[in-house]
Design an enzyme around this catalytic site. Structure first.
Site: not given
Ligand code: ARG
Length: 459
Positions: A111, A157, A278, A284, A286, A291
């Site tokens: 995390n 405008h 085209s 054409k 383009n 775009e």
């Molecule tokens: N691959 C996960 C993500 O990108 C990494 C974190 C995973 N954490 C967990 N508690 N499963 O979010």
């Protein structure tokens, strides 16, 4: 027990559909370089804090560098069953250096790891985008220099309003892009804190030195709250919004160029290399890249909305919902990168059709405002009186199918008897442009001054 890194208490293999859904390696492999940097900083910090020995640290760092080399040499095999980049790297490290690799994940979690990786990715890419924007600003300044005296009609405008120069118009985008650049660089301040060491969400009981690992990674300081560190994605929202705003600005310029290359305007032409044909209409050419640029803004908005929606009902801290954040931000970044790169090509290679611009600038009573201003300055009229007189003169010319510069002094005197012959100079487009010397106005001198300034900045 399954063979998953987190498989300790699992007795059955993961459902294949879930495995597929859960795997982020198909896109987060792009974080590899940052993930390895983060791991190296983490083990160096663990060694400094005495959580692992110096020798262990050295073994792990050397192993991580080998993994990095395999990745840069294209020899690394990313495996879906290892889910994400973090576990792919740790698993390969274990193969290379053996069970000592098991110490790498001490006092951290995926995390805080992924939150740190993504910040490093953003910092890197934002700096790259800023350079690309500057390239465009440089190109715009050069085209402005080449066209500082190319007279064209200015529009409001989409109706002809007042004479301006192409140089002045192009420089307006230099200013616009400058604010895009400032927004991006300003966001770097908020990216400058490291989530690493927040672990899963509560912090850790190991004597970690988060200050040290933050510094090793180039961050100013560690994030102050472990829950915030792993949950927050506002830095992604900020980047996605900045990218969305920038893409709106690119899209507006694209739209203008599309108008300018249209058969009706024909203000500029694009080289063959930047147009497409085209399959049915042989005549054409383009303006597809423009775009494309205008259209891609739609998916860039979509990415911002996806991320906003993912976050809106999500409690803190980590949920799998967050895994998608990377794919979203990669998509926006990649799209913007190709848009802004192709725009630079277009800006470098278009050719103005100065005669066409000038002839259109002569239409539409474009110097009417100048006449009103003349009446204020020379005939002691209030602006509103002058406006009325000018409107009558425009009507007079329109009835006779004449342009303002085709009127004779006697025609003008029918509406305002006190007019003197020097009023006729007012209808000259060059004089009109020269007179707009207010700060930021379209006068040739102003534009030249601004170009000199930009040329110094965007060398
Ligand atoms: N691959 C996960 C993500 O990108 C990494 C974190 C995973 N954490 C967990 N508690 N499963 O979010």
């Amino acid at each position: 027990m399954t063979n998953k890194m987190w498989g300790g208490r699992f007795s059955k293999a993961t459902n294949e559909l879930l495995e597929d859904l859960n795997a982020s390696i198909k896109y987060d492999y792009r974080l590899a370089k940052y993930d390895i940097e983060v791991s190296i900083a983490h083990v160096m910090m663990l060694a400094k804090s005495g959580v692992i020995s110096k020798e262990e640290c050295q073994l792990i760092v050397n192993g991580l560098k080998k993994v990095q080399k395999e990745i840069s040499d294209g020899k690394f095999e990313f495996k879906k069953k290892l889910e994400d980049i973090h576990m792919n790297i740790e698993s390969r490290l274990t193969e290379i250096i053996g069970p000592i690799a098991g110490k790498l994940h001490t006092a951290r979690s995926r995390n805080d790891q992924v939150a740190t990786d993504i910040r490093l990715f953003l910092i890197d890419k934002i700096n790259g985008l800023v350079e690309l924007i500057e390239e465009n600003q440089k190109t715009l300044s050069q085209q402005a220099l080449d066209n500082f005296d190319a007279i064209m009609p200015g529009y409001t405008h989409l109706q002809i309003a007042q004479p301006i120069t192409l140089g002045h118009h192009l420089l307006s985008y230099v200013e616009l892009f400058n604010r895009d650049k400032l927004r991006l660089t300003d966001s770097l301040k908020r990216l400058d804190e490291s989530p690493l060491g927040a672990a899963a969400m509560a912090g850790t009981s190991y004597p970690v030195d988060r200050e040290y690992s933050a510094k090793l990674l180039g961050f100013n300081k560690p994030m102050s709250n472990s829950i915030d560190a792993v949950s927050s994605r506002d830095m992604l929202l900020e980047t996605l919004s900045n990218i969305a705003i920038l893409s709106v600005n690119l899209s507006r310029l694209a739209e203008e160029i599309i108008l300018w290359v249209s058969t009706e305007f024909n203000f500029i032409s694009l080289p063959d290399s930047l147009t497409t044909g085209s399959s049915i209409m042989p005549q054409k050419k383009n303006p597809d890249p423009l775009e494309f640029l205008r259209g891609k803004t739609g998916s860039i908005f979509g990415n911002l909305f996806s991320m906003l929606t993912i976050l809106k009902g999500l409690p803190l801290s980590y949920f799998k919902d967050l895994q998608d954040d990377k794919e979203i931000v990669f998509r926006s970044y990649d799209t913007l990168y190709s848009c802004i790169s192709i725009l630079d090509e277009i800006l470098n290679n278009f050719k103005p059709n100065k005669n066409k611009m000038l002839s259109l600038a002569n239409k539409g009573f474009v110097t009417a405002t100048d006449l009103a201003d003349y009446l204020v300055k020379n005939n002691n009229k209030t602006f509103r009186e002058a406006y009325q007189i000018t409107a009558q003169i425009v009507n007079y010319a329109e009835r006779r199918k004449l342009k303002l510069d085709e009127l004779k002094l006697n025609d003008l005197k029918k509406v305002e008897p006190k007019l003197k012959s020097n009023v006729l100079n007012i209808f000259n487009l060059k004089n009109s442009i020269k007179s707009k010397k207010s700060f930021g106005g379209t006068s040739f001198n102003n534009v030249k001054k601004m170009i000199t300034k930009y040329k110094k900045i965007y060398k």
